[in-house]
Write an enzyme that holds these catalytic residues in place. Structure first.
Site, PDB file in Angstrom:
ATOM      1  N   CYS A 454       0.737  -1.082   0.202  1.00 21.69           N
ATOM      2  CA  CYS A 454      -0.207   0.104   0.160  1.00 21.69           C
ATOM      3  C   CYS A 454       1.353   1.517   0.283  1.00 21.69           C
ATOM      4  CB  CYS A 454      -1.216  -0.215   1.132  1.00 21.69           C
ATOM      5  SG  CYS A 454      -0.171   0.022   2.733  1.00 21.69           S
ATOM      6  N   HIS A 827      -1.159   1.034   7.771  1.00 14.32           N
ATOM      7  CA  HIS A 827      -1.666   1.117   6.234  1.00 14.32           C
ATOM      8  C   HIS A 827      -1.101   1.812   5.615  1.00 14.32           C
ATOM      9  CE1 HIS A 827      -3.545  -0.173   2.584  1.00 14.32           C
ATOM     10  NE2 HIS A 827      -4.762   0.815   2.981  1.00 14.32           N
TER      11      HIS A 827
END
Length: 996
Positions: A454, A827
């Site tokens: 990510c 994330h």
């Protein structure tokens, strides 16, 4: 006597009168009596019991039968013979078409009087055969319950040997066809009682004959896994599973999941129907069996089955949390389904619209069950927030609903997620996501997460949304001798023109992978960005130059043209320059050095330092989205930076500082005057745009981006161990160091240094401070005297005669957010928008600014939220508030685009000229063909997947009415009772909807 009894029963006398006469007849029957009279009385009582049209008549018949069976056993045994019973069971009793429903009750009543008779064994043998035949005929629940009641009371009649196994299997098939046609609560309770009698008999048989259990379960699985077009088997089958000993669970599940004869479609059908059993109110251990089978499928890597079943059933399971009677089992199944579905956010996101309503209902119920379920549900939701961060717009209503409930710590969350994952090998699930049917409604394309990538996806999307850079990359010619830039061009082209909802950046990842990164581990997106830009810059710099689509204006001087032609694309787009000056505090000699940068790394000032009150020489401004007019007062700009560095004497007034100022929103036509931090929001409520104005300015107790830039540009004292070696003094001296921006990049990249090394824990910790982000930023740039004079003549860029600085305005275009508390985990996702010039050349050539109403307000430019494969519409409000709602989600890397001005006019004009000449970038032939072929391939894949999916799940048990549970709770607040969504009971309708 039989004639007398019949006349009394059939008479019109009141029942109390009849009862007295009947009592006399019964008392007389206890006396010795001839055989013929006994037979007549037995025939009459049998007729009354089996065909009586009132309950009273049947009761009289029963009472007489019991008296004769007790006082005249020989005659009763002779009457109650095998031939008579066979006739009753096979032909029935009564007129044709009106056969009695009480034959089994009659036989059960009579058996108690012949148990010791010589004919008993013959009767038992007959009944063992006949009950098996009856069950094979699929009797109604009521008749089946009567058979089981008879066999429970007289186990001698239960079939034996092979017939017993067949009997169990046929009994299960009967249960599979049970349906409750009434919606009355009394009838439903009767139905549940009937089912319990049937399954209770199975339990009795299994206890004495354990060898019948596995064949019975095999028959059960055959029923629930059938894919033939037929009515779905009854949820009453759940009552069977509850009696299977739990110690057999592992072996049963292992045999099922490893049986090659069971197809995936059959297995999916079976587990789907088992999940429907959570609505069965009287079952025990059903949730354990469902979870065990789900785990068994995960163990043999049947992930496609698990995904299909979870997505089709999870909403129905969730809806059952409304009902206290099934809540515990439904919550257990829901917890496993969500905690195990870790490869994608799809399952959790299906529940998001329903969570607030359910939470409100449980709070309203105010019971121990509801309170416990709320706490477990909140823990589950926070686990999902942790696992699938990056959806602040979707999560905000849910977070609001559960904000008062306990929040689990991170160790607990990691334990739950680690304990329930389908597999520890993430690459085993790589082929199962994303599951997106079509491109996002935004028209943008997502990037597939290839395993903790990510960080790369967020950076790529931010670079892609930098439209000037994207157009330059897409305009590259074929054979430009820059392999990494070529791969970026292909990636950008697919993001621009692919029909897929998301594409895989695998090729670019392998080409741009920093060699020190650990595969599969989370990385620092800022570190990756620096490495990527450096690689692209060095690749072009060493001779593998790109084709120059953006030709500089022929009006340039040779020196300026040479300056731009010698810049790489990365330098043109992201390159800036900074002058570092060190002044010896003894001799006041100043040494300086200019160096290039592609990003500014902004450290957080110490908590005890008030940056806003400091006397920085280059204060930065944050402004609201309005047209930037040239400043009229010379007091905004300063000539010599060193005047500010001197500490003012007590009698002196502090010299005015050139701040990185904060401007709020003005009504159209108002002057764009600076609004200092302490002035922000005074009358903001009167302005409909005031919300954005407040977001652009930090509260007094928080940091803002201008604070961090001011800290970065503020003077640093070099003393003690950090003394400076002055060449003029030829010794170590106290000195002062300052950084000044001398050239502003086209795209300004700011990295907020949130990660620092903690020597106590030997780990990098994260600074979670909320930092307000201005949508527009004014940055002071140091200019040479001759440039200052030229600027003043044109009246541009906020510079005035005698000033050493010019103001450069930047618009926010991307924000990369890190969710988590460590750089090694968490994330990344990003907010982005496309910032472009308002006209062909940005500002009018005559230097006169357009009125504010002619320029589109910055907050009206559409924002997008990029989170791996998912792309959605967003807003600057969401960008500003994300940390307020989700404290671990903090802005990390910011992208600003420079507005057209004197310093950047050459590049802006070149970009505008290229846009006029070429319009949208034209791709070279090979790239266009590759995209076209892939789009055709995608359409073919879609058609094939649609066919396969239709065949795969066409027979999947459907639950079309699950949402009515939630709708009922919303619309009907007056329900009460044990089975309703609220505490207690409920009407029969809600109960029927729950079970059936």
């Amino acid at each position: 006597m039989d004639k007398i009894l019949e006349a009394v029963v059939m008479s019109s006398y009141p029942n109390n009168v009849k009862q007295g006469l009947v009592r006399r007849v019964i008392e007389a029957a206890k006396q010795p009596m001839d055989s013929e009279q006994c037979w007549s009385m037995l025939e009459l009582s049998t007729k009354l019991y089996l065909t009586g049209d009132t309950k009273y008549k049947r009761e009289i018949g029963k009472e007489v039968l019991e008296v004769y069976g007790h006082y005249h056993p020989e005659e009763f045994e002779e009457f109650f013979n095998v031939r008579f019973l066979l006739s009753l069971l096979q032909e029935g009793y009564g007129p044709l078409g009106k056969r009695s429903h009480y034959v089994l009750d009659y036989i059960q009543l009579g058996l108690q009087f012949v148990l010791e008779s010589p004919s008993a064994n013959s009767i038992f043998s007959l009944l063992r055969i006949e009950v098996l035949r009856k069950v094979c005929e699929r009797p109604s629940p009521k008749q089946c319950a009567k058979i089981c009641k008879l066999l429970t009371q007289h186990p001698q009649c239960i079939p034996t040997g092979k017939h017993q196994l067949l009997f169990c299997q046929q009994l299960i098939r009967c249960i599979g066809q049970f349906q409750c046609v009434s919606e009355g609560e009394e009838e439903i309770m009767e139905f549940l009682e009937q089912v319990n009698k049937v399954s209770g008999l199975l339990q009795r048989i299994w206890r004495t004959q354990t060898s019948a259990i596995l064949p019975s379960l095999k028959e059960l699985f055959t029923i629930i896994s059938s894919t033939e077009e037929q009515e779905a088997p009854s949820n009453a089958l759940a009552s069977v599973v509850q009696f299977v000993p739990l110690e057999l669970m592992d072996g049963v599940i292992r045999n099922l999941t490893n049986d090659d004869s069971i197809t995936d479609v059959q297995m999916m059908m079976a587990i789907g129907r088992m999940i429907d059993w959570v609505s069965w109110p009287l079952g025990k251990n059903i949730d354990k069996w469902i979870i065990a089978l789900l785990k068994g499928l995960a163990a043999v890597k049947k992930f496609s089955i698990l995904i299909e079943v979870t997505l089709s059933k999870i909403e129905k399971v969730f809806s059952k949390l409304l009902y206290p009677i099934v809540r515990e089992g439904a919550l257990s199944v829901l917890q496993y389904m969500l905690l195990s579905f870790q490869h994608s956010h799809e399952a959790f996101h299906l529940l998001l619209p329903h969570i607030p309503r359910l939470v409100a209902s449980l709070k309203k119920e105010d019971s121990n069950s509801a309170t416990s379920s709320l706490e477990q549900l909140a823990e589950l939701i926070h686990c999902m927030f942790f696992r699938f961060s990056g959806f602040p717009d979707l999560y905000e209503p849910v977070l609001e609903a559960v904000k008062a409930l306990p929040i689990p710590n991170e160790d607990r969350i990691k334990h739950l997620l680690g304990q329930n994952a389908w597999t520890s090998q993430k690459n085993e699930l790589a082929s199962f996501y994303p599951r997106l049917a079509s491109k996002s409604e935004t028209g943008k394309i997502g990037l597939i997460n290839l395993g903790n990538t990510c960080y790369m996806n967020s950076i790529i999307q931010s670079l892609f949304m930098a439209s000037d850079f994207r157009h330059s990359v897409l305009n590259l010619t074929e054979g430009n001798s820059q392999p990494l830039m070529t791969k970026l061009q292909w990636l950008f082209a697919f993001l621009e023109h692919s029909q897929r909802p998301a594409i895989s950046p695998e090729s670019f990842l392998s080409a741009s992978w920093p060699p020190w990164f650990t595969p599969g581990a989370q990385q620092d997106c800022s570190e990756y960005l620096k490495y990527l830009l450096d690689r692209l810059h060095e690749e072009e710099k060493t001779g593998k130059r790109i084709y120059q689509k953006l030709k500089e204006s022929s009006l340039m001087s040779q020196a300026v043209e040479h300056h731009y032609l010698n810049k790489t694309l990365i330098e043109k787009m992201f390159g800036g320059k900074m002058m570092t000056k060190i002044r010896c505090l003894k001799c006041l000699n100043v040494s300086s050095r200019e160096e290039a940068f592609t990003d500014l790394s902004l450290a957080f000032p110490p908590s005890d330092r008030n940056v806003r009150g400091s006397t920085s020489i280059l204060p930065v401004e944050e402004i609201g989205p309005q047209f930037i007019e040239p400043p009229e007062n010379a007091g905004q700009l300063m000539g010599s930076p060193w005047i500010q560095r001197k500490a003012p004497m007590a009698s002196d007034h502090a010299a005015p500082s050139v701040s990185v100022e904060t401007l709020g929103f003005q009504e159209a036509g108002e002057a764009a005057n600076p609004i200092r931090d302490n002035d922000v929001g005074v009358d903001a409520a009167k302005d409909p745009l005031s919300t954005f104005g407040e977001q652009a300015c930090a509260p007094k107790d928080s940091r803002s981006v201008p604070d961090l830039i001011n800290y970065f540009l503020s003077p640093e004292r070099l003393t003690a161990e950090n003394k400076y070696h002055c060449e003029k003094c030829a010794s170590l001296q106290d000195a002062e160091k300052v950084a000044e921006l001398t050239e502003g990049p086209h795209y300004l990249i700011l990295t907020l240094l949130r990660f620092s090394f903690d020597p106590r824990t030997m780990k990098r910790k994260k600074i979670l401070d909320n930092v307000s982000i201005p949508v527009v930023l004014k940055l002071p740039i140091l200019v040479a005297p001759e440039e200052t004079e030229e600027v003043c003549q044109h009246g541009k860029d906020g510079s005035v005669p005698g000033s050493g600085f010019m103001t450069v305005v930047y618009d926010l275009c991307s924000v990369v957010v890190h969710s988590g508390i460590s750089s090694e985990s968490g994330h990344y996702y990003c907010y982005s928008r496309e910032c472009t010039d308002t006209g062909p050349h940005g500002q009018p050539r005559d230097g006169m600014p357009k009125p504010a109403s002619d320029k589109q307000l910055d907050f009206e430019i559409q924002w997008y939220l990029f989170n791996d494969t998912r792309v959605s519409f967003s807003s600057f409000e969401s960008v500003s508030n994300v940390t307020s709602f989700f404290p671990k989600d903090t802005a990390y890397v910011l992208f600003y685009r420079q507005r057209p001005g004197r310093q950047s006019c050459l590049l802006h004009e070149a970009l505008a000229e290229a846009g006029r000449l070429h319009g949208e970038p034209s791709l070279h032939k090979d790239l266009m063909e590759a995209i076209s072929k892939d789009n055709i391939l995608f359409l073919q894949e879609q058609e094939k997947e649609a066919r396969n999916r239709a065949a795969y799940i066409s027979a999947l048990p459907k639950s079309p009415l699950w949402w009515r549970d939630l709708d009922r709770d919303k619309d009907d607040d007056s329900s009460s009772g044990g089975c309703s969504p609220a505490a207690g009971g409920g009407g029969s309708g809600s109960f029927h909807g729950l079970v059936f």
